[in-house]
Design a protein around this motif. Sequence first.
Motif, PDB file in Angstrom:
ATOM      1  N   THR A 190       0.922  -1.141   0.159  1.00  0.00           N
ATOM      2  CA  THR A 190       0.057   0.104   0.012  1.00  0.00           C
ATOM      3  C   THR A 190       0.979   1.327  -0.081  1.00  0.00           C
ATOM      4  O   THR A 190       1.969   1.365   0.246  1.00  0.00           O
ATOM      5  CB  THR A 190      -0.833   0.064   1.199  1.00  0.00           C
ATOM      6  OG1 THR A 190      -0.100   0.058   2.380  1.00  0.00           O
ATOM      7  CG2 THR A 190      -1.878  -1.398   1.427  1.00  0.00           C
TER       8      THR A 190
ATOM      9  N   SER B 215       0.581   4.051   5.294  1.00  0.00           N
ATOM     10  CA  SER B 215       0.669   3.229   6.461  1.00  0.00           C
ATOM     11  C   SER B 215       0.850   4.132   7.769  1.00  0.00           C
ATOM     12  O   SER B 215       1.521   5.234   7.567  1.00  0.00           O
ATOM     13  CB  SER B 215       1.556   2.174   6.594  1.00  0.00           C
ATOM     14  OG  SER B 215       1.554   1.565   7.919  1.00  0.00           O
TER      15      SER B 215
ATOM     16  N   CYS C 182      -9.728   4.262  11.903  1.00  0.00           N
ATOM     17  CA  CYS C 182      -9.278   3.436  13.279  1.00  0.00           C
ATOM     18  C   CYS C 182      -9.938   3.258  14.510  1.00  0.00           C
ATOM     19  O   CYS C 182      -9.813   2.411  14.932  1.00  0.00           O
ATOM     20  CB  CYS C 182      -7.779   4.203  13.562  1.00  0.00           C
ATOM     21  SG  CYS C 182      -6.584   3.752  12.227  1.00  0.00           S
TER      22      CYS C 182
ATOM     23  N   GLU D  99     -11.151  -4.528   8.242  1.00  0.00           N
ATOM     24  CA  GLU D  99     -10.872  -4.267   6.877  1.00  0.00           C
ATOM     25  C   GLU D  99     -12.116  -3.510   6.166  1.00  0.00           C
ATOM     26  O   GLU D  99     -13.316  -4.019   6.311  1.00  0.00           O
ATOM     27  CB  GLU D  99     -10.704  -5.264   6.094  1.00  0.00           C
ATOM     28  CG  GLU D  99     -10.070  -5.528   4.735  1.00  0.00           C
ATOM     29  CD  GLU D  99      -9.794  -6.782   3.985  1.00  0.00           C
ATOM     30  OE1 GLU D  99      -8.780  -6.302   3.063  1.00  0.00           O
ATOM     31  OE2 GLU D  99     -10.029  -7.651   4.676  1.00  0.00           O
TER      32      GLU D  99
ATOM     33  N   LEU E  90     -13.972   2.325   0.622  1.00  0.00           N
ATOM     34  CA  LEU E  90     -14.282   3.491   1.597  1.00  0.00           C
ATOM     35  C   LEU E  90     -15.360   4.233   0.916  1.00  0.00           C
ATOM     36  O   LEU E  90     -16.239   4.864   1.656  1.00  0.00           O
ATOM     37  CB  LEU E  90     -13.240   4.418   2.148  1.00  0.00           C
ATOM     38  CG  LEU E  90     -11.893   3.651   3.063  1.00  0.00           C
ATOM     39  CD1 LEU E  90     -10.806   4.368   2.803  1.00  0.00           C
ATOM     40  CD2 LEU E  90     -12.600   3.338   4.448  1.00  0.00           C
TER      41      LEU E  90
ATOM     42  N   LEU F 238      -8.580   8.323  -0.460  1.00  0.00           N
ATOM     43  CA  LEU F 238      -8.442   6.893   0.019  1.00  0.00           C
ATOM     44  C   LEU F 238      -9.554   5.960  -0.196  1.00  0.00           C
ATOM     45  O   LEU F 238     -10.668   6.282  -0.243  1.00  0.00           O
ATOM     46  CB  LEU F 238      -8.356   6.943   1.416  1.00  0.00           C
ATOM     47  CG  LEU F 238      -6.761   7.583   1.985  1.00  0.00           C
ATOM     48  CD1 LEU F 238      -6.789   7.648   3.777  1.00  0.00           C
ATOM     49  CD2 LEU F 238      -5.523   6.948   1.492  1.00  0.00           C
ATOM     50  N   THR F 239      -9.211   4.593  -0.717  1.00  0.00           N
ATOM     51  CA  THR F 239     -10.185   3.762  -0.991  1.00  0.00           C
ATOM     52  C   THR F 239     -10.274   2.464  -0.090  1.00  0.00           C
ATOM     53  O   THR F 239     -11.331   2.048   0.014  1.00  0.00           O
ATOM     54  CB  THR F 239      -9.985   3.204  -2.523  1.00  0.00           C
ATOM     55  OG1 THR F 239      -9.970   4.361  -3.375  1.00  0.00           O
ATOM     56  CG2 THR F 239     -10.920   2.181  -3.043  1.00  0.00           C
ATOM     57  N   TYR F 240      -8.959   2.088   0.267  1.00  0.00           N
ATOM     58  CA  TYR F 240      -8.820   0.802   0.889  1.00  0.00           C
ATOM     59  C   TYR F 240      -8.282   1.027   2.247  1.00  0.00           C
ATOM     60  O   TYR F 240      -7.492   1.806   2.633  1.00  0.00           O
ATOM     61  CB  TYR F 240      -8.026  -0.189   0.120  1.00  0.00           C
ATOM     62  CG  TYR F 240      -7.547  -1.534   1.068  1.00  0.00           C
ATOM     63  CD1 TYR F 240      -8.600  -2.487   1.113  1.00  0.00           C
ATOM     64  CD2 TYR F 240      -6.474  -1.358   1.856  1.00  0.00           C
ATOM     65  CE1 TYR F 240      -8.163  -3.468   1.558  1.00  0.00           C
ATOM     66  CE2 TYR F 240      -6.025  -2.706   2.370  1.00  0.00           C
ATOM     67  CZ  TYR F 240      -7.164  -3.941   2.162  1.00  0.00           C
ATOM     68  OH  TYR F 240      -6.778  -4.848   3.076  1.00  0.00           O
ATOM     69  N   TYR F 241      -8.650   0.461   3.193  1.00  0.00           N
ATOM     70  CA  TYR F 241      -8.336   0.451   4.546  1.00  0.00           C
ATOM     71  C   TYR F 241      -8.187  -1.060   5.310  1.00  0.00           C
ATOM     72  O   TYR F 241      -8.970  -1.833   4.928  1.00  0.00           O
ATOM     73  CB  TYR F 241      -9.104   1.238   5.530  1.00  0.00           C
ATOM     74  CG  TYR F 241      -8.729   1.278   6.833  1.00  0.00           C
ATOM     75  CD1 TYR F 241      -8.054   2.316   7.458  1.00  0.00           C
ATOM     76  CD2 TYR F 241      -9.490   0.283   7.916  1.00  0.00           C
ATOM     77  CE1 TYR F 241      -7.817   2.087   8.889  1.00  0.00           C
ATOM     78  CE2 TYR F 241      -9.051   0.323   9.030  1.00  0.00           C
ATOM     79  CZ  TYR F 241      -8.299   1.159   9.809  1.00  0.00           C
ATOM     80  OH  TYR F 241      -7.689   1.232  11.145  1.00  0.00           O
TER      81      TYR F 241
ATOM     82  N   CYS G 250      -2.329   0.628  10.648  1.00  0.00           N
ATOM     83  CA  CYS G 250      -3.053   0.724   9.688  1.00  0.00           C
ATOM     84  C   CYS G 250      -2.557   0.729   8.495  1.00  0.00           C
ATOM     85  O   CYS G 250      -1.580   1.513   8.247  1.00  0.00           O
ATOM     86  CB  CYS G 250      -4.449   1.672   9.557  1.00  0.00           C
ATOM     87  SG  CYS G 250      -3.922   3.207   9.505  1.00  0.00           S
TER      88      CYS G 250
ATOM     89  N   MET H 278      -3.208   1.948   4.178  1.00  0.00           N
ATOM     90  CA  MET H 278      -4.517   2.242   3.043  1.00  0.00           C
ATOM     91  C   MET H 278      -4.003   2.723   1.875  1.00  0.00           C
ATOM     92  O   MET H 278      -2.617   2.734   1.621  1.00  0.00           O
ATOM     93  CB  MET H 278      -4.902   3.677   3.879  1.00  0.00           C
ATOM     94  CG  MET H 278      -5.562   3.600   4.991  1.00  0.00           C
ATOM     95  SD  MET H 278      -5.923   4.871   6.032  1.00  0.00           S
ATOM     96  CE  MET H 278      -4.319   5.877   6.532  1.00  0.00           C
ATOM     97  N   ASP H 279      -4.822   2.911   0.951  1.00  0.00           N
ATOM     98  CA  ASP H 279      -4.319   3.047  -0.571  1.00  0.00           C
ATOM     99  C   ASP H 279      -5.418   3.763  -1.344  1.00  0.00           C
ATOM    100  O   ASP H 279      -6.550   3.723  -0.727  1.00  0.00           O
ATOM    101  CB  ASP H 279      -4.181   1.654  -1.229  1.00  0.00           C
ATOM    102  CG  ASP H 279      -3.080   1.998  -2.152  1.00  0.00           C
ATOM    103  OD1 ASP H 279      -3.002   2.852  -3.114  1.00  0.00           O
ATOM    104  OD2 ASP H 279      -1.812   1.267  -2.054  1.00  0.00           O
TER     105      ASP H 279
END
Length: 151
Positions: free
Chosen positions: A45, A48, A78, A91, A95, A113-116, A133, A135-136
């Motif tokens: 990712t 972080s 978070c 997960e 998002l 941001l899309t992913y967590y 965490c 993220m990406d």
Amino acid sequence: MDKQSSILDNELERLLALSNLDLDYYDAKHGIDWLTEMAATVAGTQVSLVNLIDSYTQWSIASVGIELTQMPREDSVCQFTLENEEGELFEVDDLRLDERFKEKKYVRENPNLTYYLGVPLKTSEGYNLGSLCVMDVELKQISQEKKNCLK
């Protein structure tokens, strides 16, 4: 007693455990930046963070890929990692599609941001103090093996 009320009942003890660490959030950065770099590399990712969460604020004490020192707890992803009593990963695949996050500034605007994926940071007494965490901005599918490495 349901899971949510059990978490709320332990909030005071969790905050006391966090306070007992007597951390200066800004000085703590100097020893654990490597952790965020490693987590981003393992997960593949761009972002972080290591976050500690008190009553009102998420404090980012180490980061890679994003400059962030704090945000209101109610705006953070978070905070939901804290609520997982079993210490499991939290997960969110997208998002933008999740009602809890789709209107947040960090999803709608830069950095988009899309992913967590969050890993709870627990004390030896079992209190979740925050999260590591990743993220990406792109959709991700992280293998179970890599998730286990992050744990």
